[in-house]
Design a protein around this motif. Structure first.
Motif, mmCIF file in Angstrom:
data_model
loop_
_atom_site.group_PDB
_atom_site.id
_atom_site.type_symbol
_atom_site.label_atom_id
_atom_site.label_comp_id
_atom_site.label_asym_id
_atom_site.label_seq_id
_atom_site.Cartn_x
_atom_site.Cartn_y
_atom_site.Cartn_z
ATOM 1 N N VAL A 30 0.878 -1.162 0.000
ATOM 2 C CA VAL A 30 0.000 0.000 0.000
ATOM 3 C C VAL A 30 0.917 1.214 0.000
ATOM 4 O O VAL A 30 1.537 1.541 1.018
ATOM 5 N N ALA A 31 1.060 1.845 -1.148
ATOM 6 C CA ALA A 31 1.965 2.984 -1.322
ATOM 7 C C ALA A 31 1.151 4.261 -1.231
ATOM 8 O O ALA A 31 0.404 4.600 -2.148
ATOM 9 N N LEU A 49 -1.130 -1.076 -4.295
ATOM 10 C CA LEU A 49 -2.252 -0.148 -4.229
ATOM 11 C C LEU A 49 -1.687 1.239 -3.947
ATOM 12 O O LEU A 49 -1.097 1.477 -2.898
ATOM 13 N N VAL A 50 -1.833 2.142 -4.900
ATOM 14 C CA VAL A 50 -1.422 3.532 -4.719
ATOM 15 C C VAL A 50 -2.633 4.312 -4.238
ATOM 16 O O VAL A 50 -3.687 4.299 -4.882
ATOM 17 N N ALA A 51 -2.490 4.959 -3.091
ATOM 18 C CA ALA A 51 -3.658 5.607 -2.483
ATOM 19 C C ALA A 51 -3.276 6.953 -1.888
ATOM 20 O O ALA A 51 -2.126 7.174 -1.493
ATOM 21 N N GLU A 62 -7.926 7.400 7.760
ATOM 22 C CA GLU A 62 -8.956 6.387 8.034
ATOM 23 C C GLU A 62 -9.438 5.736 6.742
ATOM 24 O O GLU A 62 -9.578 4.502 6.657
ATOM 25 N N THR A 63 -9.691 6.541 5.730
ATOM 26 C CA THR A 63 -10.206 6.028 4.464
ATOM 27 C C THR A 63 -9.227 5.065 3.818
ATOM 28 O O THR A 63 -9.622 3.994 3.326
ATOM 29 N N THR A 64 -7.959 5.423 3.821
ATOM 30 C CA THR A 64 -6.955 4.594 3.149
ATOM 31 C C THR A 64 -6.658 3.319 3.925
ATOM 32 O O THR A 64 -6.443 2.259 3.331
ATOM 33 N N VAL A 65 -6.651 3.383 5.237
ATOM 34 C CA VAL A 65 -6.467 2.167 6.036
ATOM 35 C C VAL A 65 -7.610 1.190 5.750
ATOM 36 O O VAL A 65 -7.385 -0.017 5.537
ATOM 37 N N GLU A 66 -8.829 1.685 5.724
ATOM 38 C CA GLU A 66 -9.980 0.826 5.433
ATOM 39 C C GLU A 66 -9.877 0.229 4.025
ATOM 40 O O GLU A 66 -10.151 -0.962 3.830
ATOM 41 N N ALA A 67 -9.477 1.044 3.052
ATOM 42 C CA ALA A 67 -9.355 0.556 1.678
ATOM 43 C C ALA A 67 -8.262 -0.495 1.563
ATOM 44 O O ALA A 67 -8.406 -1.480 0.816
ATOM 45 N N PHE A 72 -6.521 -6.105 0.617
ATOM 46 C CA PHE A 72 -5.566 -7.190 0.852
ATOM 47 C C PHE A 72 -5.915 -8.093 2.035
ATOM 48 O O PHE A 72 -5.221 -9.081 2.271
ATOM 49 N N GLY A 73 -6.941 -7.754 2.783
ATOM 50 C CA GLY A 73 -7.358 -8.611 3.878
ATOM 51 C C GLY A 73 -6.706 -8.305 5.205
ATOM 52 O O GLY A 73 -7.341 -8.389 6.253
ATOM 53 N N ARG A 74 -5.429 -7.956 5.183
ATOM 54 C CA ARG A 74 -4.726 -7.620 6.407
ATOM 55 C C ARG A 74 -3.490 -6.799 6.073
ATOM 56 O O ARG A 74 -3.014 -6.790 4.929
#
Length: 274
Positions: A30-31, A49-51, A62-67, A72-74
């Motif tokens: 998650v970049a 995942l670029v976010a 919060e939004t990016t952690v949830e996404a 990826f599941g974890r």
């Protein structure tokens, strides 16, 4: 199961090099960065995942952690890398700039960490790696606010490691020192920032400090990839080690801080700028 690393400040430098390295090693990545629309490399890689994440914007965290968890599941490893250095004599730096330095380098780290801790507690696993700096161990003039933020980061990280040990959550520090070639951190002139309101009394010291910084940064050999390799080591070595120093201590600052008596160390450091 493929592991996942969550990296802040991945648009350039150490963050981007770490994202590429973990992806090469078979991790999901998650970049995160403030302006993902400008990214043209990481978004082409499998498993990345670029976010958008701005450490000064709690909602984006919060939004990016949830996404990331949804994708990826974890998440297995958090790399708090986002940060920058504020230059200028303290008296000339506006309070608003000082607040922003701490918002990014300290409070941003805390906010991202807080957002991921419930996930790590639920899985009874996880590693938090905070990218610090030699400026969190020794200090230099013209970057007093950057040093202050990294000293705060070091103290926070060390104390947090005790709190999370019983929950099987590792907390680590990667400490680059001596300068990273691509970022030219040391080579930025101390005169670049906060001159407009600087009292002229500082001019002689400013000139000496600028020359000293130029001498110190004359032969930078460490790359962002070198630091990324140590970040990966910290994430995968399976130890409870707290600090990982990486860099060239040819100037002797790290050794002086750890081995000299306090006043001898201060005198040694002052000699570089007298």
């Amino acid at each position: 199961m493929t592991k996942t690393v969550f990296i802040t400040g991945a648009s350039s430098g150490i963050g981007k090099a770490s994202a590429k390295l973990f992806q090469e090693k078979g991790w999901n990545v998650v970049a995160t960065m403030r302006t993902p629309e400008k990214e043209s490399e990481l978004n082409l890689l499998d498993g990345v995942l670029v976010a958008r994440l701005d450490v000064q914007d709690p909602q984006s965290i919060e939004t990016t952690v949830e996404a990331a968890i949804a994708r990826f599941g974890r998440i297995d490893v958090l790399v708090n890398n986002a940060g920058y250095g504020l230059y200028g004599v303290f008296e000339a730096v506006p309070r608003e700039s000082i607040q922003q330095q701490f918002d990014v380098n300290v409070f941003g780290v805390m906010d991202v960490t807080r957002a991921l801790l419930p996930h790590f507690r639920a899985t009874r696993a996880g590693t938090i790696i905070n990218v610090s700096s030699g400026a969190g161990h020794f200090t230099l003039p013209m970057i007093s606010l950057y040093c202050a933020s990294k000293f705060a980061l070091e103290g926070f990280t060390e104390a947090l490691s005790y709190e999370l040990l019983a929950l099987q959550i590792g907390v680590k520090l990667v400490v680059p020192h001596g300068g990273v070639a691509e970022t030219s951190f040391q080579l930025r002139s101390a005169a670049d920032f906060a001159q407009e309101n600087m009292p002229t009394d500082y001019r002689p010291f400013l000139d000496r400090s600028t020359a000293a910084f130029a001498r110190m940064g004359g032969a930078l050999t460490m790359t962002s990839r070198d630091v990324a390799n140590v970040v990966h080591e910290a994430a995968t070595d399976g130890t409870s080690r707290l600090r990982y120093f990486v860099g060239d201590d040819a100037r002797g600052f790290v050794q002086a801080r750890s081995e000299m008596a306090d006043q001898n160390y201060v005198d040694f450091m002052r000699s570089h700028f007298a």
